[in-house]
Design a protein around this motif. Sequence first.
Motif, mmCIF file in Angstrom:
data_model
loop_
_atom_site.group_PDB
_atom_site.id
_atom_site.type_symbol
_atom_site.label_atom_id
_atom_site.label_comp_id
_atom_site.label_asym_id
_atom_site.label_seq_id
_atom_site.Cartn_x
_atom_site.Cartn_y
_atom_site.Cartn_z
ATOM 1 N N ARG A 84 -36.303 -53.320 -11.529
ATOM 2 C CA ARG A 84 -36.068 -51.883 -11.322
ATOM 3 C C ARG A 84 -35.990 -51.666 -9.820
ATOM 4 O O ARG A 84 -37.008 -51.514 -9.149
ATOM 5 C CB ARG A 84 -37.207 -51.060 -11.933
ATOM 6 N N PRO A 85 -34.776 -51.705 -9.279
ATOM 7 C CA PRO A 85 -34.623 -51.520 -7.834
ATOM 8 C C PRO A 85 -34.958 -50.087 -7.439
ATOM 9 O O PRO A 85 -34.892 -49.177 -8.258
ATOM 10 C CB PRO A 85 -33.148 -51.820 -7.595
ATOM 11 N N ASP A 86 -35.297 -49.897 -6.166
ATOM 12 C CA ASP A 86 -35.573 -48.536 -5.738
ATOM 13 C C ASP A 86 -34.256 -47.783 -5.524
ATOM 14 O O ASP A 86 -33.172 -48.373 -5.476
ATOM 15 C CB ASP A 86 -36.475 -48.504 -4.498
ATOM 16 N N ALA A 87 -34.356 -46.480 -5.440
ATOM 17 C CA ALA A 87 -33.176 -45.624 -5.344
ATOM 18 C C ALA A 87 -32.367 -45.911 -4.081
ATOM 19 O O ALA A 87 -31.134 -45.801 -4.098
ATOM 20 C CB ALA A 87 -33.591 -44.153 -5.392
ATOM 21 N N ASP A 88 -33.024 -46.296 -2.982
ATOM 22 C CA ASP A 88 -32.288 -46.633 -1.750
ATOM 23 C C ASP A 88 -31.354 -47.810 -1.999
ATOM 24 O O ASP A 88 -30.190 -47.797 -1.587
ATOM 25 C CB ASP A 88 -33.250 -46.978 -0.606
ATOM 26 N N GLU A 89 -31.862 -48.836 -2.657
ATOM 27 C CA GLU A 89 -31.058 -50.035 -2.942
ATOM 28 C C GLU A 89 -29.880 -49.705 -3.847
ATOM 29 O O GLU A 89 -28.756 -50.154 -3.621
ATOM 30 C CB GLU A 89 -31.934 -51.122 -3.573
ATOM 31 N N VAL A 90 -30.120 -48.925 -4.893
ATOM 32 C CA VAL A 90 -29.043 -48.553 -5.807
ATOM 33 C C VAL A 90 -27.996 -47.731 -5.057
ATOM 34 O O VAL A 90 -26.791 -47.972 -5.195
ATOM 35 C CB VAL A 90 -29.584 -47.790 -7.030
ATOM 36 N N ALA A 91 -28.422 -46.783 -4.248
ATOM 37 C CA ALA A 91 -27.479 -45.964 -3.486
ATOM 38 C C ALA A 91 -26.604 -46.829 -2.590
ATOM 39 O O ALA A 91 -25.387 -46.616 -2.506
ATOM 40 C CB ALA A 91 -28.229 -44.922 -2.652
ATOM 41 N N ARG A 92 -27.195 -47.824 -1.930
ATOM 42 C CA ARG A 92 -26.415 -48.703 -1.037
ATOM 43 C C ARG A 92 -25.324 -49.458 -1.782
ATOM 44 O O ARG A 92 -24.320 -49.816 -1.191
ATOM 45 C CB ARG A 92 -27.344 -49.701 -0.340
ATOM 46 N N ARG A 93 -25.499 -49.682 -3.071
ATOM 47 C CA ARG A 93 -24.526 -50.462 -3.844
ATOM 48 C C ARG A 93 -23.433 -49.623 -4.484
ATOM 49 O O ARG A 93 -22.459 -50.178 -5.005
ATOM 50 C CB ARG A 93 -25.253 -51.283 -4.905
ATOM 51 N N LEU A 94 -23.552 -48.307 -4.466
ATOM 52 C CA LEU A 94 -22.524 -47.454 -5.066
ATOM 53 C C LEU A 94 -21.266 -47.451 -4.205
ATOM 54 O O LEU A 94 -21.336 -47.344 -2.975
ATOM 55 C CB LEU A 94 -23.041 -46.029 -5.223
ATOM 56 N N SER A 95 -20.114 -47.516 -4.838
ATOM 57 C CA SER A 95 -18.857 -47.634 -4.086
ATOM 58 C C SER A 95 -18.600 -46.429 -3.184
ATOM 59 O O SER A 95 -18.163 -46.599 -2.047
ATOM 60 C CB SER A 95 -17.676 -47.872 -5.019
ATOM 61 N N VAL A 96 -18.871 -45.229 -3.643
ATOM 62 C CA VAL A 96 -18.626 -44.057 -2.801
ATOM 63 C C VAL A 96 -19.502 -44.104 -1.552
ATOM 64 O O VAL A 96 -19.056 -43.784 -0.447
ATOM 65 C CB VAL A 96 -18.797 -42.724 -3.580
ATOM 66 N N VAL A 97 -20.736 -44.544 -1.690
ATOM 67 C CA VAL A 97 -21.646 -44.655 -0.553
ATOM 68 C C VAL A 97 -21.196 -45.778 0.379
ATOM 69 O O VAL A 97 -21.154 -45.606 1.602
ATOM 70 C CB VAL A 97 -23.101 -44.860 -1.022
ATOM 71 N N ARG A 98 -20.841 -46.932 -0.191
ATOM 72 C CA ARG A 98 -20.378 -48.057 0.636
ATOM 73 C C ARG A 98 -19.147 -47.689 1.439
ATOM 74 O O ARG A 98 -19.037 -48.010 2.627
ATOM 75 C CB ARG A 98 -20.065 -49.279 -0.238
ATOM 76 N N ASP A 99 -18.186 -47.012 0.791
ATOM 77 C CA ASP A 99 -16.954 -46.631 1.489
ATOM 78 C C ASP A 99 -17.243 -45.688 2.650
ATOM 79 O O ASP A 99 -16.712 -45.855 3.753
ATOM 80 C CB ASP A 99 -15.965 -45.978 0.521
ATOM 81 N N ILE A 100 -18.080 -44.692 2.425
ATOM 82 C CA ILE A 100 -18.428 -43.747 3.491
ATOM 83 C C ILE A 100 -19.212 -44.457 4.586
ATOM 84 O O ILE A 100 -18.934 -44.264 5.783
ATOM 85 C CB ILE A 100 -19.207 -42.543 2.921
ATOM 86 N N ALA A 101 -20.173 -45.282 4.210
ATOM 87 C CA ALA A 101 -20.973 -46.005 5.204
ATOM 88 C C ALA A 101 -20.087 -46.893 6.069
ATOM 89 O O ALA A 101 -20.259 -46.946 7.294
ATOM 90 C CB ALA A 101 -22.052 -46.840 4.504
ATOM 91 N N ASP A 102 -19.130 -47.578 5.456
ATOM 92 C CA ASP A 102 -18.219 -48.437 6.225
ATOM 93 C C ASP A 102 -17.430 -47.628 7.256
ATOM 94 O O ASP A 102 -17.290 -48.046 8.402
ATOM 95 C CB ASP A 102 -17.251 -49.169 5.292
ATOM 96 N N GLU A 103 -16.926 -46.474 6.844
ATOM 97 C CA GLU A 103 -16.156 -45.637 7.774
ATOM 98 C C GLU A 103 -17.032 -45.094 8.899
ATOM 99 O O GLU A 103 -16.601 -45.033 10.054
ATOM 100 C CB GLU A 103 -15.478 -44.494 7.025
ATOM 101 N N LEU A 104 -18.252 -44.698 8.581
ATOM 102 C CA LEU A 104 -19.153 -44.196 9.616
ATOM 103 C C LEU A 104 -19.498 -45.312 10.605
ATOM 104 O O LEU A 104 -19.506 -45.093 11.824
ATOM 105 C CB LEU A 104 -20.420 -43.615 8.991
ATOM 106 N N GLU A 105 -19.761 -46.503 10.093
ATOM 107 C CA GLU A 105 -20.069 -47.627 10.976
ATOM 108 C C GLU A 105 -18.870 -47.994 11.848
ATOM 109 O O GLU A 105 -19.025 -48.307 13.032
ATOM 110 C CB GLU A 105 -20.555 -48.829 10.164
#
Length: 148
Positions: free
Chosen positions: A61-82
């Motif tokens: 049961r991963p924590d919510a931070d870990e699950v959020a990091r793996r979601l495609s919408v979050v990854r795509d936004i994070a990549d653009e921000l970085e």
Amino acid sequence: MALETVMLAVGSQDRDRAGRLTSTVVDIAEPAGAEVVLLHAFTEEELDDAVGRLDYEFGDRPDADEVARRLSVVRDIADELEEAGITLTVRGAVGEHAESIVGVAESSEADLLVIGGRRRSPTGKVVFGSTAQEVLLDSPCPVTFVRD
């Protein structure tokens, strides 16, 4: 007011407006040198669904931070921000969406909160509620609303 922390709250329904949300945050955070907290809020059921879709090992049961990091919408936004040179932290929160967003904005001491949403009729807001409306009313900081 100096901007040190900008929080961007996204959900799975923000896929179509992710580009507008990201460019808005870049336009605000980059000149100020602000850090970004990228938040995905889950209900318990949404978190369980995401854990099932993301192929975690049975019993894990991963924590919510870990699950959020793996979601495609979050990854795509994070990549653009970085790519824009913005320092960011990805967070996940579990609970009722508006309460979770407001709670993380408070705990991260956000100076500005950016959220997306769609235009709704007054009747639609009364019947179905509006996470964005609740966040606008309860946020501990100014809110920038990016609509469809």
